[in-house]
Each structure stands twice: as C-alpha cells, then as structure tokens.
Scaffold this motif. Structure first.
Motif, mmCIF file in Angstrom:
data_model
loop_
_atom_site.group_PDB
_atom_site.id
_atom_site.type_symbol
_atom_site.label_atom_id
_atom_site.label_comp_id
_atom_site.label_asym_id
_atom_site.label_seq_id
_atom_site.Cartn_x
_atom_site.Cartn_y
_atom_site.Cartn_z
ATOM 1 N N LEU A 119 0.840 -1.199 0.000
ATOM 2 C CA LEU A 119 0.000 0.000 0.000
ATOM 3 C C LEU A 119 0.876 1.251 0.000
ATOM 4 N N ILE A 120 1.940 1.234 0.806
ATOM 5 C CA ILE A 120 2.805 2.401 0.923
ATOM 6 C C ILE A 120 3.595 2.623 -0.363
ATOM 7 N N THR A 121 4.103 1.540 -0.940
ATOM 8 C CA THR A 121 5.042 1.701 -2.040
ATOM 9 C C THR A 121 4.384 1.739 -3.413
ATOM 10 N N ALA A 122 3.304 0.976 -3.588
ATOM 11 C CA ALA A 122 2.847 0.771 -4.962
ATOM 12 C C ALA A 122 1.386 1.112 -5.207
ATOM 13 N N SER A 123 0.743 1.809 -4.246
ATOM 14 C CA SER A 123 -0.686 2.103 -4.410
ATOM 15 C C SER A 123 -1.073 2.633 -5.788
ATOM 16 N N PRO A 124 -0.462 3.749 -6.212
ATOM 17 C CA PRO A 124 -0.944 4.333 -7.463
ATOM 18 C C PRO A 124 -0.829 3.384 -8.652
ATOM 19 N N ILE A 125 0.282 2.614 -8.707
ATOM 20 C CA ILE A 125 0.469 1.709 -9.843
ATOM 21 C C ILE A 125 -0.582 0.603 -9.824
ATOM 22 N N LEU A 126 -0.742 -0.018 -8.638
ATOM 23 C CA LEU A 126 -1.705 -1.110 -8.536
ATOM 24 C C LEU A 126 -3.114 -0.638 -8.833
ATOM 25 N N ALA A 127 -3.413 0.570 -8.372
ATOM 26 C CA ALA A 127 -4.755 1.084 -8.603
ATOM 27 C C ALA A 127 -5.009 1.249 -10.091
ATOM 28 N N GLU A 128 -3.967 1.660 -10.835
ATOM 29 C CA GLU A 128 -4.101 1.774 -12.290
ATOM 30 C C GLU A 128 -4.499 0.435 -12.898
ATOM 31 N N VAL A 129 -3.791 -0.623 -12.458
ATOM 32 C CA VAL A 129 -4.091 -1.953 -12.987
ATOM 33 C C VAL A 129 -5.515 -2.351 -12.622
ATOM 34 N N ALA A 130 -5.891 -2.065 -11.363
ATOM 35 C CA ALA A 130 -7.228 -2.452 -10.908
ATOM 36 C C ALA A 130 -8.299 -1.780 -11.760
ATOM 37 N N LEU A 131 -8.003 -0.573 -12.244
ATOM 38 C CA LEU A 131 -8.984 0.146 -13.052
ATOM 39 C C LEU A 131 -9.183 -0.489 -14.427
ATOM 40 N N LYS A 132 -8.297 -1.408 -14.802
ATOM 41 C CA LYS A 132 -8.437 -2.054 -16.107
ATOM 42 C C LYS A 132 -9.419 -3.221 -16.055
ATOM 43 N N PHE A 133 -9.889 -3.548 -14.853
ATOM 44 C CA PHE A 133 -10.782 -4.694 -14.712
ATOM 45 C C PHE A 133 -12.231 -4.299 -14.968
ATOM 46 N N SER A 134 -12.823 -4.907 -15.993
ATOM 47 C CA SER A 134 -14.253 -4.728 -16.225
ATOM 48 C C SER A 134 -14.922 -6.082 -16.009
ATOM 49 N N SER A 135 -16.185 -6.175 -16.378
ATOM 50 C CA SER A 135 -16.935 -7.399 -16.064
ATOM 51 C C SER A 135 -16.315 -8.647 -16.704
ATOM 52 N N PHE A 136 -15.625 -8.479 -17.846
ATOM 53 C CA PHE A 136 -15.023 -9.656 -18.493
ATOM 54 C C PHE A 136 -13.939 -10.265 -17.605
ATOM 55 N N GLU A 137 -13.077 -9.393 -17.079
ATOM 56 C CA GLU A 137 -11.991 -9.862 -16.219
ATOM 57 C C GLU A 137 -12.550 -10.468 -14.936
ATOM 58 N N TYR A 138 -13.550 -9.771 -14.349
ATOM 59 C CA TYR A 138 -14.112 -10.298 -13.097
ATOM 60 C C TYR A 138 -14.793 -11.645 -13.317
ATOM 61 N N PHE A 139 -15.397 -11.798 -14.487
ATOM 62 C CA PHE A 139 -16.038 -13.084 -14.768
ATOM 63 C C PHE A 139 -15.027 -14.219 -14.641
ATOM 64 N N TRP A 140 -13.886 -14.045 -15.274
ATOM 65 C CA TRP A 140 -12.879 -15.113 -15.233
ATOM 66 C C TRP A 140 -12.337 -15.314 -13.823
ATOM 67 N N LEU A 141 -12.172 -14.217 -13.109
ATOM 68 C CA LEU A 141 -11.655 -14.329 -11.745
ATOM 69 C C LEU A 141 -12.620 -15.138 -10.864
ATOM 70 N N VAL A 142 -13.902 -14.887 -11.038
ATOM 71 C CA VAL A 142 -14.892 -15.627 -10.249
ATOM 72 C C VAL A 142 -14.881 -17.103 -10.640
ATOM 73 N N VAL A 143 -14.806 -17.363 -11.942
ATOM 74 C CA VAL A 143 -14.759 -18.765 -12.375
ATOM 75 C C VAL A 143 -13.538 -19.455 -11.775
ATOM 76 N N LEU A 144 -12.422 -18.722 -11.758
ATOM 77 C CA LEU A 144 -11.205 -19.286 -11.168
ATOM 78 C C LEU A 144 -11.418 -19.591 -9.678
ATOM 79 N N GLY A 145 -12.024 -18.656 -8.964
ATOM 80 C CA GLY A 145 -12.287 -18.860 -7.538
ATOM 81 C C GLY A 145 -13.191 -20.065 -7.303
ATOM 82 N N LEU A 146 -14.240 -20.185 -8.119
ATOM 83 C CA LEU A 146 -15.169 -21.304 -7.948
ATOM 84 C C LEU A 146 -14.483 -22.633 -8.273
#
Lengths: 323, 157, 504
Positions: free
Chosen positions: C125-152
């Motif tokens: 959080l201290i060192t890489a917040s802004p960079i990680l947040a940028e990546v997180a912003l690239k996630f739309s429903s398509f990416e989340y769909f796969w992540l959920v399938v992976l979790g299940l």
C-alpha cells in the motif's frame, strides 16, 4: 413440555395488564429502519439523523439495517410496523418505482412521510478517455450511431438511473432504449466499469462520481436538474445545453407507517426538522457532496407523489413496468 | 442417513431437471438474449451432467437399485428424538420470542436443550440464566441488536 | 522523510494510542462473537468517530476491523463457526486441529500469519498504491467473470473426496444464490411472493446453519460427551509459529502477494483471495493429502492472503475512492466527513494524512499479536466447558447471530433450513465449504456474465478480446484441462489399477 405453555399463558395475562399504562411519547427507544446496507450513503444519513433525533427526543434511536430485494424488504418492514411512532425509517426513491415493476403492492400512500431530508439530481458522466467535453457532442454521437451502440450503467435493471436515462432519451426524441442499459449493483461498480472501458455513460448523481471526477478519470457533462448544483457549479443543466426539460433526482425521506397519532407525528416532524438544521447534519451533507433539501409533511408527500406519477409514465414507455 | 451413489445421482439429476423447468418461466432482460433465466439454466445443465456422471459411476460399480444406508443411530429412538429436539427448540424460539421477549425464551430454550443432554436442572438453570443475561446485555445493549422485547418485562431493559 | 516524521507525530500521541487500544479490544470482542462481522463493528464505530479528529477516527476503524477479521477465526477454530466466507476456506483444517487438542496451533497460525499478511499488504500500500490502482482500473466485467470462475474452480479442487460431490455442493450454493430479487434482470426468483425471500439468502445465517447447526445436531445425536480435548504441550504460541515460518516461508509470501493483489481489485476481495490461496497451497504442497485433516500449511497461506487482501482493498479506496468491500465503503464515507477526499490528489495535498493512515495500519497489525495472544488464551477456556453444556449455549448464539445480521427472524429460519441441509450433506460426504463459496460468488458470477453478454451484444469472443481477460481466461481453462491431461497421461502409463472410491 409443560413449562413453555405455562410461561406463554402467564405472558399473555401480563401483557394485557401492561398495555393499560400510558405515558407521553416517547418513553422507550425508537427504532429507525434503513432499507440499505451499512456503509452506504442512505445508512450514513440515517445514522446521523438518528443521533440528532436522539439528542432532541431524549430516548435512544437505534438504527437497524434491513437490506435486500433492492429495498423491498426494508420498506416493507417500515410499512408493516405498528404506527405508534416507535418505528420510523429512511424511505428512498425506490418506493416510487418498485410497485410499477410489480415487485410489491406498497406505495408511498402506505406511509406517513415526515420529511424529505436530501435530494441529489442525476447527471451525465462519461469516461475521461472518451474525449467528450459537452453533452451536445455526446448526444450527436449517440444519434449518429445505430441504436444499442452506446451502453450505460450505474444501477440495477429498472433502477432510478435506468429510468433517468430512459426519461432523458425520450425527452430528446429517441427511443428509451436507444442507449443499451447494462445493469450494475450501484453507481460505484458502474463508474469503475466505465473507466475500465466496459460502458460509455453513467447517468448517476454527480455526488456518486465525485472522487473519480476529482481524479480526472470521469467527466461530468450535465446535471439533470432545473438549476446547477452547488457542489458542481461548472456543470451545466440539460436545459442549458441540449434544451431538454427532463429532470430527475433521488431523495431520501424520513417516514413512518401510515396512521400515526397526530401528536406523535408532529413531535417526530419537529425532531427531524431540528436534526436537519443541526450543524452536524448540514456539514456532513456538504462534506459528502450530498444535496440538501428540506420538505415537511404534506409538501414532502406531494413531491413523492409527483415523482411517482412521472416515473410511472417513463417506466411504462420504456417497458420497465410490469404489464 | 446416507444415500448410495445411485440414489445421489438420481436425486441430482431430478434436481437439475426441476431447476431447468422452473427457470423456463424467467424472462430475459427486454431486448437481450440473457436475463433472469440464464444462471438457473446453466446451473441446471451442469447439475444434470453431474447427476448422469454419478449414475454412470454407480452403474459401473455394480449398483442397480437405488438405496439408503441407515446409520446405527437412526434405528434408535433416543438419538432421533434428540436430533429432532434441536429443530423443535429453534422453532420454539422463533415462535415465542417475539411474544414474551428474548430473555425468558432464551432461558427456557437453553434449559430445555441442556435437559435433553441430561445436564442436571440445578446446573442448567443458573448457567442458562447467566448466559441469557450476558447475551442480552452484550448484543442488546452494547451492539444495539434489537432483540425481541416483551411488552411487559420492560423493567429488565 | 519529514512527512513520515510528521505523520508519526500525528499517530504516536497518548489519545490516539488510547483510541487504537480501545477499538482493538472492541473489534476483538465483536469479531469473536459468532455471527457478528467486521462490517458490523465498523458500522457501530461510525457515530463515535464523528466526534474525533481525522487520525484517531480512521485509526479506530482500521484497528477494529483488523482485529475483528482475525477474531472471526476464533469461533471458526474452536466451534466450527467461521466468521467470514474467507475463513470458511480453512475452517476444516483449523477445527480438525482443535479436535486434536491443538487449537493454539491453529489460532496461533491465524494470528501470526494474519499479522504478517496485513503488514505485507500495508508495505505494498505504501510503495505501490498508485500503480496497482491503475491496474485495478483495467478490470471490467469480463476480467471479473474469469476471476470468479477461477475462484469457484478452486472450491471444487480443494474439496476432499470426489470432485462430483464437490460440484454438487457448489451447485447447492449457486442455486441458493439465485433466490431473490438481486439479479441483473431484477426479476424475483423462487420467492413465492414472500418479501423476505426477495432479499435472498444471506450467507452469514446460511453459513451458521451449514457449519454450526449441523455440528450441534450431531452433538445432540451422540448426546455430547464430557470428554475434554487433550491438553496442549507447553510450547509457546509464538515459538511454534516461528517454526512454521521457517518451514513455510514461500507459502506465507505467496499468500501475502496473491491476497494483496486480489484484494486491490474492487470487485474481488478477501473471500476469493483466501480460497484461491488455499487451493494454490494444496496444489503446490508436498503433502496435499493432509489438507483438511488439520494441516497448518493451508492455514499459513490463506491466513496471510486473507489479511493481505484486507489491506489491498484500501488501494482503490484511497487512490480513487472506489470501495473494495463494505468496510472500505464505510471508511470512504468517514474520510469525506473528515475532509480527506480520497483520490490521487490526497497523496499530494495531504501526504502526512496518508502516511498517518499507513502507520496506523502497521501499529494495528503489530498490536494484533499481543491482543490476539490474550484472546486465544481466554477463548480456549471455552473448550473446558463440557460439551453438553456448551452445545445449548452455541445453539443460542447461532440464533442470535443469525438474527443480528439483518435484525429479522427470517435469518433464523434460513439458519434452520441450512442446518438441516448441512447435516444431510455431511452424512453423505458432501463437503460444505464449496456451497458457501457458491453462495457468496454466485451473484458475482451471474452479474458479470450477463452484463458482459449485454455489452458484447451476445458475442462470446469478447471474453478473450481484452488482454487481461484473455490471460485470465486461458489460465482458467488451463487449470481445468491440466488435471484431465494428467489423468489421461497416467492412464496410459498404467492401464490397470483403477482405484474405486466407493465408500459404501
């Protein structure tokens, strides 16, 4: 299993005795039902008002979240409580929509509306990457492309911003579904999805997009209100730009089940008014970017009734109402 | 109360079919091919496949007639009655607590449960009383959970 | 550097430290009560924080939630009543250790590796917040769909016994998740006109029913026992964990990294993180067969992951004001009230505030160790109560907890029904854990699938068009296909010797 029956019987007997006593309202804690989850804007408004009403009335006001079913569960719990003033709740705009969708028979007429305490107009927001600087340019692009090219999100199917979008499109002489609506679980997921490139427009309140607007990721193009919003003085209204007369706003109200005794009702309305005018409430709403709006009793009921009629029309036109 | 693989497979298959049929009534989102029925139908499909897989597996293992294997305790009256008593006590709590309030109901339910497990009343009663008051104080007072209150025992609040 | 000193000055004041300590005790208490959640602890604190300065206000919430999340493992470990879906991932192992008379081993691992995961997440959080947040912003429903399938998928892979039974459990959960109004179409499903059912199946009462009530029923059948768990060897809680750290350093690190990364995605969070980490741990373990029977390895990895994700959730919250879970949603509200508007600007305009928040994170995670030690010592006494007295008390806690989640008796009914389902499932060797994950992730799966299809106008190719989505999708498919290929390869290698898993 003789024991519980005996307990039951004596309980019944005692209960009949107890109800004879009468004292001035309020003599015990008041429960305030919030139909939305802990942590949301409605919850925060409820908790803050609750704390202020508590100061005013001198009895604890316990905020109770009754969530689920897009608000149906909590609104039903408020309406079904005893109209004795000891159960009040925060009512949200969904009460004017869910009965049109056929989800419940409840309407605003099942409540004694004490006051409207907040109102936030809808807006038109796009991603900064999209490069629009005015709502006219966006509208022109929408019109020049076939129906369904543009996608919008920001609330559930048939939710307030879906209706807001449909109403705006109708006012611009477009089909209400000319922009495809993608249901989401609220404004925040809708905004995130828009910035990630998933959808093009989020027609939610500007207050909900504030942090992303400040971060220069989201551009607010217009406000769906009659006048510009205090928190966003640079954002024009629809009427100023495209000339559309469409306005939509979410409001939050304090309501009780229908049939409150008059003296209790007056006392509660006074307490809510004091709470509304308290410095804590006023500062909180400004800090959060929530719009302040005050309307009491009959005036508030009239606003709710007008919205009810307006939403019914749009929802029928957009095919969102149950047949 | 254990069912055999073949029974489990059949139950799964029937469950899947039931979900599929029930999902036929769900409408799609207007103007879209997908909607309320998509997910239940997908669930139904995979459930049916799992059921068929289990039936095949059971058939390969030589199982021909669906069956039920009963554990020893199911043939005795005591354990069955005790299992049922848990469920009955839950229902008793749900039904009675809104009328007489949390404290007496919780006390009675806990005492009865302990009596079922053969705890002596002399121990059960004080333990249940202390527990009921402790829960009422911590949940009701500190954590503001609106536990059912009786209309007559208000002096306890 | 002067910023950090200034920030430290804001935190290390008697008043702030007192607030931290008080809220730590409060969080510990709320979290340790079965059925109460960290979200509830946070919500209860909000009115109190109105009257505080910004730093103590945020410190109160950060500390209370960190404690509550760890304390949620206590009833999970001792009584098999997991406090969060995340801790349901490893409750099997933790409870098995309690049955062996080693609850301190399990709780110690939760404590130490929760703390380590939290500290790791904070450093990120201290060192890489802004960079990680940028990546997180690239996630739309398509990416989340796969992540959920992976979790299940992980739920099925980690379930002991046959995958078919894991699938049945998963689909019981997924089906239960379809009940109610909260679906993309907004259409009531399986509600039979009942208003409470429109709200759907809340996972806390369901979880209490599946895990705890079924356990109570079993104890009643066998009329409890007076037998107490064997006493532990007098090895210190922390000494044992030091050994675990030297034995499983990779697991702890992997869990922390994965947890923080998944936690940083606003639509994912600690639930998926803990499950994926548990599955990863089992997959790469030298002794996967020990998982579920009281093995510490999975606890180490998913415990780190769980709290790493908690810290990770603050990345999008602070950088863009996007709530990653219900707790950060509450905190964003409090930040606004205190005049700290989350966003990239806050790192420039009020850096001392942000650093103060980070320091609070570190203090909270460190304070977790001694306080957690006390809580473990205290909570262990619960086990010295004879089972025949304890079980009725647990039953009462189950009912009050199920009620408290939405303040409605409907929660108790849910608990009742899922108690019976859970009992029958375990009688038939159907694992319970996948049902919980199905219940939690079902709505996300549906939401992301249906909205993706609407966005892509019905084209499946869209699920592979965006680079991250394509990567996640291919990875998920590979995860599914690899075991099949391996099975085929092994079949060829040894044509005979098909072992039967018939348990009858």
């Amino acid at each position: 299993m003789k024991f519980p029956t005996t307990v039951m019987a004596s309980a019944m007997a005692l209960a009949t005795f107890a109800s004879a006593a009468w004292a001035e309202f309020p003599e015990r804690p008041i429960q305030m039902i919030v139909p939305w989850g802990a942590g949301g804007g409605t919850d925060a408004v409820g908790r803050l008002l609750g704390a202020e009403i508590q100061k005013e009335l001198g009895v604890p006001v316990n905020v109770v979240n009754r969530t689920g079913g897009s608000g149906v569960v909590g609104h039903s719990a408020i309406a079904n409580a005893d109209p004795d003033g000891y159960t009040i709740g925060i009512m949200t705009i969904e009460i004017d929509m869910m009965h049109w969708q056929g989800l419940t028979d409840l309407t605003y007429e099942d409540y004694d509306i004490l006051a409207i305490v907040n109102s936030d107009p809808g807006g038109v927001m796009v991603s900064a990457d999209a490069g629009y600087d005015s709502v006219e340019a966006l509208l022109e692009d929408i019109k020049s492309q076939p129906a369904g090219t543009f996608k919008a999100s920001g609330t559930g199917q048939g939710g307030i911003w879906h209706v807001g979008l449909a109403g705006w499109l109708l006012s611009e002489d477009l089909a209400p579904d000319y922009v495809t609506f993608v249901p989401s679980q609220g404004a925040a997921p809708g905004l995130t999805d828009m910035v990630a490139g998933g959808v093009d427009i989020v027609p939610s309140s500007l207050a909900e997009g504030r942090s992303m607007i400040d971060a220069n990721r989201v551009v607010p193009l217009a406000s769906m209100s009659a006048e510009r919003q205090n928190a966003f003085p640079d954002v024009p209204t629809l009427a100023e730009t495209t000339g559309s007369d469409w306005t939509v706003a979410v409001w939050r109200a304090v309501a009780a089940p229908d049939g409150l005794p008059d003296d209790v009702k007056t006392k509660l309305m006074d307490a809510v008014e004091t709470a509304y005018n308290s410095e804590e409430y006023q500062t909180f709403m400004k800090d959060r970017g929530f719009g302040l709006r005050w309307a009491r009793g009959d005036e508030a009921t009239q606003i709710v009734a007008d919205d009810d009629a307006a939403f019914g029309e749009v929802m029928k036109a957009a095919g969102l109402a149950a047949e | 109360m254990r069912v055999t693989d073949l029974t489990l497979g059949l139950l799964t298959l029937l469950g899947g079919i039931a979900i599929y049929i029930s999902a036929l009534g769900f409408k799609a989102i207007p103007g879209q091919a997908y909607g309320a029925g998509t997910m239940p139908r997908a669930i139904a499909l995979v459930t049916v496949l799992t059921g068929i897989f289990l039936i095949f597996k059971a058939a390969l293992a030589g199982e021909r007639v669906p069956g039920l294997v009963l554990a020893d305790w199911t043939r005795q009256r005591g354990p069955m009655a005790r299992a049922a008593s848990v469920l009955v006590l839950i229902v008793v709590y749900i039904m009675i607590s809104p009328i007489v309030g949390f404290l007496p109901t919780a006390f009675v339910v806990m005492v009865l449960a302990m009596l079922v497990l053969r705890v002596r009343l002399l121990i059960a009663a004080p333990v249940a009383l202390v527990a009921a008051i402790a829960i009422q104080q911590s949940f009701g007072k500190l954590l503001l959970v609106p536990l059912p209150r009786s209309s007559f025992l208000t002096f306890l609040w | 550097m002067s910023m950090i000193l200034e920030a430290a000055g804001l935190v290390f004041q008697p008043y702030v430290l007192l607030v931290i300590f008080a809220s730590a005790a409060f969080g510990m208490f709320v979290g340790a009560i079965p059925g109460l959640t960290a979200t509830m602890a946070t919500a209860l604190l909000v009115p109190v924080t109105f009257f505080m300065e910004p730093v103590p206000a945020i410190a109160a919430i950060v500390t209370a939630t960190a404690m509550a999340i760890f304390a949620g493992d206590i009833p999970g470990t001792l009584l098999r009543m997991p406090g969060t879906p995340a801790s349901a991932a490893y409750v099997q192992d933790a409870y098995a250790l309690t049955r062996k008379g080693r609850p301190e081993t399990a709780l110690g691992a939760s404590l130490v590796f929760s703390s380590l995961g939290g500290i790791f997440g904070t450093l990120v959080l201290i060192t890489a917040s802004p960079i990680l947040a940028e990546v997180a912003l690239k996630f739309s429903s398509f990416e989340y769909f796969w992540l959920v399938v992976l979790g299940l998928s992980c739920a099925v892979f980690i379930s002991p016994g046959s995958p078919a039974r894991g699938l049945i459990s998963l689909f019981i959960g997924l089906f239960a998740a379809t009940i109610g109004l909260e679906n993309p179409a907004g259409e009531p499903r399986y509600t039979f006109g009942n208003v409470e059912l429109m709200g759907g199946v809340q996972f806390i009462p369901a979880m209490i029913g599946l895990f705890a009530v079924s356990e109570v029923i079993r104890a009643f059948i066998h009329r409890g026992t007076d037998e107490k768990p064997p006493p532990t060897g007098k090895r210190g809680i922390f000494r044992e964990q030091a050994r675990n750290l030297t034995r499983y350093p990779v697991q702890a690190l992997r869990g922390s990294v994965l947890g923080t990364a998944i936690g940083a995605l606003p639509g994912a969070g600690a639930d998926i993180a803990a499950w994926i980490s548990y599955a990863v741990s089992k997959k790469f373990s030298k002794t996967p067969e020990k998982f579920g029977s009281g093995h510490v390895e999975g606890l180490v990895e998913s415990g780190s992951s769980n709290n790493g994700a908690m810290s990770g959730a603050w990345i999008p919250a602070l950088v863009f004001g996007i709530p990653g879970d219900s707790i950060t949603a509450i905190v964003i509200g409090v930040l606004y009230i205190k005049g700290i508007n989350p966003g990239p600007m806050v790192f420039i305009t009020q850096p001392q505030m942000i650093y103060a928040v980070f320091i609070v994170f570190l203090v909270a995670n460190l304070m977790m160790l001694p306080l957690g030690w006390l809580a473990i010592k205290g909570a262990r006494q619960v086990l010295s109560i004879p089972q025949r007295v304890l079980m009725p008390l647990i039953l009462m806690f189950c009912m009050v907890g199920s009620f408290a989640i939405n303040n409605s008796v409907f929660g108790i009914w849910l608990m009742f029904v899922f108690g019976i389902i859970g009992f029958l499932m375990e009688e038939n060797d159907i694992p319970i854990a996948p049902a919980i994950l199905g219940l939690v992730l079902g709505p996300m799966l549906e939401q992301n699938f249906v909205t993706s299809m609407i966005k892509s106008d019905g084209s499946f190719i869209a699920f592979f068009e965006r680079p991250i989505a394509a990567g996640l999708g291919l990875f998920t498919i590979a995860v599914w296909c690899l075991p099949l290929i391996l099975v085929l390869v092994r079949r060829k290698a040894q044509p005979s010797g098909t072992q039967s898993t018939q348990g009858n």
